[in-house]
Design a protein around this motif. Structure first.
Motif, PDB file in Angstrom:
ATOM      1  N   ILE A  97       0.829  -1.203   0.000  1.00  0.00           N
ATOM      2  CA  ILE A  97       0.000   0.000   0.000  1.00  0.00           C
ATOM      3  C   ILE A  97       0.869   1.261   0.000  1.00  0.00           C
ATOM      4  N   PRO A  98       1.827   1.374   0.932  1.00  0.00           N
ATOM      5  CA  PRO A  98       2.717   2.543   0.852  1.00  0.00           C
ATOM      6  C   PRO A  98       3.453   2.635  -0.483  1.00  0.00           C
ATOM      7  N   VAL A  99       3.893   1.496  -0.997  1.00  0.00           N
ATOM      8  CA  VAL A  99       4.616   1.540  -2.272  1.00  0.00           C
ATOM      9  C   VAL A  99       3.691   2.028  -3.385  1.00  0.00           C
ATOM     10  N   MET A 100       2.448   1.593  -3.361  1.00  0.00           N
ATOM     11  CA  MET A 100       1.518   2.071  -4.380  1.00  0.00           C
ATOM     12  C   MET A 100       1.294   3.574  -4.262  1.00  0.00           C
ATOM     13  N   ILE A 101       1.213   4.043  -3.022  1.00  0.00           N
ATOM     14  CA  ILE A 101       1.023   5.482  -2.829  1.00  0.00           C
ATOM     15  C   ILE A 101       2.243   6.251  -3.334  1.00  0.00           C
ATOM     16  N   MET A 102       3.452   5.735  -3.009  1.00  0.00           N
ATOM     17  CA  MET A 102       4.675   6.376  -3.502  1.00  0.00           C
ATOM     18  C   MET A 102       4.728   6.373  -5.025  1.00  0.00           C
TER      19      MET A 102
END
Lengths: 537, 322, 286
Positions: free
Chosen positions: C133-138
């Motif tokens: 999820i954080p990687v997708m946001i980044m």
């Protein structure tokens, strides 16, 4: 991803040498061509401002200025005139459905996409989503602020979840302004405003536009059921005539009778896998009550941990006897593939199964011309027979709050989901969109693609359809039921335990999601259940 | 970051040979810094934001269904509730246990098979290169397609059952993928099939490094094959064995692709490993605060295991050289 | 081992058995790739081991020529996904090899970045799903979603531990006398690394790169999360090969799988000599 190959006359000529098969079987698409009359249909009929042209009967799909379709197109043009329309709308769509928008049908007609672009000047950019990835991709787009799509399309069960994310637009204002007439008693949704509420609304507001009708429909093999040797053998064994089953008991017996795995024939292949199988458990469960047995009471309490729940689960598990030994790992692609190869006597599937498999264009199918459809089996309660099937999946499109021009996106959906355009589109055999409006069921093109025998049964099945869970937390609720049912199927737990566990998990999910929200949604859902009863004898 | 390490490098090198002294000049320390810089940046890039975000989210009940942007997750503050829930989650522990089960069955088998086959390849023999290359092929097959092929192979009317029928002489109709235990067995078999070649490759490299003259000498002295293996081969390849086992253990902990395509974690939760569990609760249940807590718990646990492992490896090495 | 006749029999017997088992799924894939639809799955006992009517339809099909037997037409052909897989895996491998090799050298020779061995093990141990999820946001923030360079970047990062650790063991074992001699001759330290050390490391570099390439090339999960349409890779595209007319398009999947096996196999054969020698190097010096 894949769609029906468009069969043109050129193909037919090319294939001419391949033999008699093609000569005897009319190809979908070509069969609608009646040269001479097609030319006359090139222009719009009098008083019409838009709609498909170029094939006989096209005028049935054309519309005047004061119609849902006409108003949508005019409104887009007006907005464009004021500079308030985008150059293109991005539509996220499951890959299997794209063909119905992009492949011209019938011959001589434009594609749905081309017609929209020609009439409004707004380009339609369709972004294919792999099967099973729709929810993930949509939530990803909403939560990361990706803004990759203007329109999402997901199963109607997820409308509540989606609305709660705040990622889709409340369409009430646009609906009031542009009047889509979804509840028209002649052409609109089955069940009128109640149908609209079920498919398009969440907590009293419109959040989606239905583009599908996934009423689970039963089909059987006419070649087996009408075979005189089979009939005699069945009568000898069970003491009654072989015919399409009316009750679950009859279904079980007939399926056992035909179950011959060593010959490559299974009794019945309605799904049993995770993610889909429980729709077939539903059918057995809801018919244990008259007129229905609900999943949740109007007070929000689960009703499944009961005698009825256990009975349905036990039958569901026992029915594995006449399924493929691999039933627990089979999804619909395996089911359709097996059916096409003539591997089962009966099955329950999306209403489009005959469209794809009883289809002269599908040379891979061994059951073309050998398929019949039937109403769902049921249970006898006193003098009545309760037969129920389920609405499950069914694509509903919603406008993203990240869309730059939500009104135009809505107008496209009003146009696409209108009775005329949708009838024309759903008849196109290149994708998964299935008929659901009254207008679709009386449409000649739809009847050709879906077959007369089947359309009649779908229409009657729709009257006996109960909705699946469509309140917030739907995904989690279904998943909990699902896992326990599969555990019961594999014998890891007993039917009693499966129901008790499910109840426990459901209560937790309801608490977490918010009891109030759910009770309200449960009541709306329960109110949409049918009351039709059949005579017991 | 480089100062301290540079200093130790220097003090070490000064006591070393003349050439080493040149290696430790300030210039070279700078070169060392630049050489490691890209990796440092990449590691920070992938670690800092995701971990900070996960730490923040894990203290909340944030879910996309809340309609809030993640930056406003504090409105759903939950403190340590997610962490407490973790220790009470049977499904999580079930998935963890299954993952370990797969590891403790698959890794030893891969290791022993890899070692056995590698030992057969220690000397030259005709067509060695052909056999060698062919045995590496499973590793080159994309796991996704391997998943579909195993799905088909293990259908109840599929090739494996037919082969078994052929060998046993009676009809075998096992429903591999519908039985919880057998489905897990198929998952393990698929992994063994695909990754034993890697074990074989690494261990063979180790074995070929064993000096041939020592082996010959031992043979002349009358040592049995087992004695030769224990006294000469084993000490030489111990480190490489540890590396090979560690690589497979690390990779297996994350097992997903082939498994997901083959069984999607089913039937039920029979093949639900930790990655499949995370995938399901991320994409279906959308409890992202919980996922974040889970992620951090795994990270902390794994870090301890990894640090411990490195410490043991270091100690082993320094003992060996002492 | 003794070179007696019975032992040679035993050796060949065992190798052939291993080969037989290793080849069952491969043979099934090859066979499937050339089968027409009716032969894809068994009905009862009627199983097709080898195509009775071999056809190239599956290959023609994924490259967009629909064939009469497959009666479906693809929205998208395999060409683009193959390109996506190649670009993302090759560039990803380059990133991992360049960064990993230089860092390994920096640590091995100058003791820089002592935090890296553990940090990189942690990076590799950690399931990528847990930070998806954080990687997708980044990736969304950096506009890297659905780009081959975005994929290449994350591939480079997640396989960095492999290149680093493999190369570090080689550098650690490598005799330093040659480098030192070059230094005495007056080469700069960096030139020694690029002109002397790296060429000596050709074998290990090639075998590490192959391993890293295979890992990148295999990925399904990351590409599934970080691509939407333009740059879907082979495994993601493969998963979508199904239709309501025939169910899963196993033949097409197998054909694509066969094509996907070509690059790693070719690379493997090309560096076969190095593969053993390269991996031997570390062990030799113990």
């Amino acid at each position: 991803m894949t769609a029906f190959k468009k069969h043109t006359r050129r193909d037919a000529l090319k294939l001419g040498g391949k033999g008699a098969l093609l000569c005897t079987s009319a190809m979908i698409g070509t069969q609608f061509i009646r040269p001479g009359r097609a030319l006359a249909a090139d222009a719009l009929a009098e008083g019409m401002i838009g709609g498909p042209t170029g094939f006989a009967g096209a005028e049935a799909y054309q519309y005047g200025p004061d119609s849902p379709e006409g108003r949508a197109v005019e409104a887009v043009k007006e907005l464009a005139g004021k500079g308030q329309a985008p150059s293109s709308i991005r539509l996220a769509l499951s890959e299997g459905s794209i063909g119905q928008l992009t492949k011209p049908f019938p011959d001589g007609a434009p594609s749905v996409k081309d017609l929209w672009e020609k009439e409004t000047g707004v380009k339609l950019d369709i972004i294919g989503i792999p099967e099973g990835q729709g929810f993930t991709k949509t939530i990803q787009d909403i939560s990361t602020g990706g803004g990759n799509y203007d329109i999402y399309s997901l199963d109607y069960n997820r409308l509540g979840d989606l609305a709660e994310t705040g990622g889709i637009v409340n369409l009430d204002e646009y609906v009031a302004k542009h009047r889509p007439e979804w509840d028209d008693p002649e052409t609109g949704y089955v069940g009128g405003s109640q149908g609209v509420s079920l498919l398009n609304e969440y907590r009293g507001s419109v959040y989606g536009v239905s583009l599908d009708g996934d009423f689970q429909t039963w089909v059987y093999r006419t070649d087996l059921f009408e075979d005189s040797a089979e009939k005699a053998a069945f009568r000898d064994q069970y003491g009654y005539e072989l015919q399409t089953p009316r009750t679950w008991k009859e279904l079980d017996e007939i399926a056992r009778f035909f179950h011959r795995p060593e010959e490559g024939l299974f009794g019945c292949t309605d799904l049993r896998n995770q993610g889909w199988g429980y729709t077939n458990w539903y059918q057995r469960y809801v018919s244990t009550g008259k007129p229905n047995r609900h999943l949740f009471g109007n007070d929000g309490q689960p009703l499944i941990n009961s005698e009825e729940g256990v009975l349905a689960t036990r039958e569901y598990v026992d029915s594995l006897d006449y399924h493929s030994p691999d039933a627990i790992s089979w999804g619909w692609p395996e089911q359709y593939g097996n059916m096409a190869a003539g591997g089962a006597a009966m099955t329950c599937a999306f209403s489009n199964l005959p469209k794809f498999l009883d289809n002269p264009g599908n040379e891979g199918s061994k059951i073309t011309g050998k398929l019949g459809s039937m109403l769902p089996p049921g249970r006898v309660h006193d003098d009545d027979l309760v037969r129920r099937s389920v609405l499950w999946f069914s694509l509903t499109a919603s406008v993203s709050t990240q869309a730059t021009h939500p009104e135009v996106a809505y107008l496209f959906l009003q146009w696409l989901g209108s009775s005329k355009i949708y009838s024309w589109m759903t008849a196109n055999p290149s994708g998964y969109f299935d008929p659901f409006q009254l207008a679709n069921f009386s449409d000649p093109l739809v009847a050709k693609t879906y077959h007369d025998y089947h359309v009649e049964v779908i229409k009657e099945t729709v009257r006996r359809i109960v909705p699946t869970i469509n309140y917030p937390g739907a995904t989690a609720l279904h998943n909990a039921l699902d896992e326990n049912l599969v555990a019961a199927l594999t014998g890891s737990i007993t039917p009693e335990m499966a129901m008790a566990n499910t109840e426990k998990q459901w209560n937790r999910i309801v608490r977490r999601t918010g009891e109030e929200k759910i009770v309200e949604a449960v009541r709306a859902n329960n109110a949409a259940w049918p009351t039709v009863l059949d005579p017991a004898v | 970051m480089t100062d301290a390490s540079g200093a130790t490098a220097m003090s070490k090198s000064i006591s070393d040979t003349k050439g080493r002294q040149r290696l430790a000049s300030a210039d070279q320390r700078r070169l060392g810094f630049y050489l490691t810089l890209p990796t440092q940046i990449l590691v920070l890039f992938i670690a800092v934001f995701p971990l900070l975000m996960q730490l923040y989210i894990s203290m909340t009940d944030w879910t996309p269904l809340s309609g809030l942007n993640w930056t406003r997750a504090y409105e759903l503050w939950a403190g340590f509730a997610n962490y407490r829930d973790l220790f009470d989650d049977d499904r999580f522990f079930g998935a963890l246990w299954r993952t370990f089960l797969i590891i403790i069955i698959a890794v030893p088998i891969e290791f022993l098979l890899g070692l056995a086959i590698a030992m057969l390849f220690m000397e030259e023999f005709p067509a060695k290169k052909v056999f060698y290359s062919a045995l590496l092929v499973p590793m080159m097959i994309v796991p996704a397609v391997a998943g579909y092929m195993f799905f088909l192979l293990f259908q109840s009317d599929g090739p494996i059952n037919q082969l078994l029928s052929l060998f046993t002489g009676s009809k075998v109709a096992i429903s591999w993928l519908s039985d919880p235990d057998l489905a897990l067995a198929v998952v393990i078999m698929a992994d063994i099939w695909q990754w034993t070649p890697l074990m074989f490759l690494i261990l063979l490299a180790g074995l070929l490094g064993v000096p041939n003259d020592q082996l010959k000498a031992a043979t002349l002295l009358g040592a049995s094959p087992w004695q030769r293996f224990v006294t000469i081969v084993l000490p030489k390849i111990k480190t490489i064995m540890i590396i090979a086992v560690a690589i497979r253990t690390i990779e297996l902990f994350k097992i997903f692709d082939t498994l997901y395509i083959m069984t999607a974690g089913g039937p039920g939760v029979a093949t639900e490993t930790i990655s499949v569990f995370i995938y399901k609760i991320t994409t279906l249940e959308l409890v992202w605060g919980y996922v974040a807590a889970l992620a951090l718990l795994i990270l902390v646990t794994l870090s301890i295991v990894a640090a411990l492992g490195m410490y043991l490896l270091q100690r082993n090495k320094s003992r060996a050289s002492a | 081992m003794q070179r007696t006749f019975p032992f040679e029999i035993f050796r060949y017997g065992m190798i052939l058995l291993a080969l037989f088992i290793a080849m069952i799924p491969v043979a099934w894939m090859i066979s499937m790739a050339f089968k027409p639809i009716p032969e894809w799955s068994a009905l009862g006992d009627d199983l097709t081991w080898w195509p009775r009517q071999p056809t190239l339809d599956n290959f023609r099909f994924i490259f967009g020529q629909s064939t009469n037997d497959l009666i479906v037409e693809l929205e998208k052909t395999a060409g683009r996904p193959i390109l996506a897989s190649l670009l993302a895996s090759v560039i990803g491998t380059l990133i991992a090899m360049v960064a990993g090799t230089s860092a390994a050298y920096g640590l091995s020779r100058f003791n820089s970045g002592k935090n890296l061995p553990l940090a990189l093990i942690q990076l590799r141990l950690f399931p990528p799903l847990a930070v998806m999820i954080p990687v997708m946001i980044m990736w969304t923030f950096l506009n890297l979603i659905d780009t081959w360079w975005g994929l290449a970047l994350i591939y480079g990062i997640v396989t960095l531990p492999f290149s680093f650790w493999l190369m570090k063991t080689y550098f650690d074992e490598m005799p330093r006398e040659i480098e030192e001699a070059a230094l005495v001759e007056g080469c700069t330290r960096f030139r020694v690394f690029t002109r002397i050390t790296l060429p000596m490391m050709a074998g290990p570099l090639a075998s590490s790169a192959l391993l890293v390439f295979i890992l990148n090339w295999s990925d399904y999960l990351i590409a599934l999360m970080l691509t939407t349409r333009e740059w879907q890779t082979i495994p993601v595209y493969m998963a979508s090969l199904s239709s309501s007319m025939t169910g899963q398009l196993y033949g097409a999947k197998a054909a694509l799988g066969l094509i996907a096996a070509v690059p790693p196999v070719i690379l493997g054969i090309a560096i076969q000599r190095h593969l053993v020698r390269g991996l031997t190097f570390g062990a030799l010096k113990q």
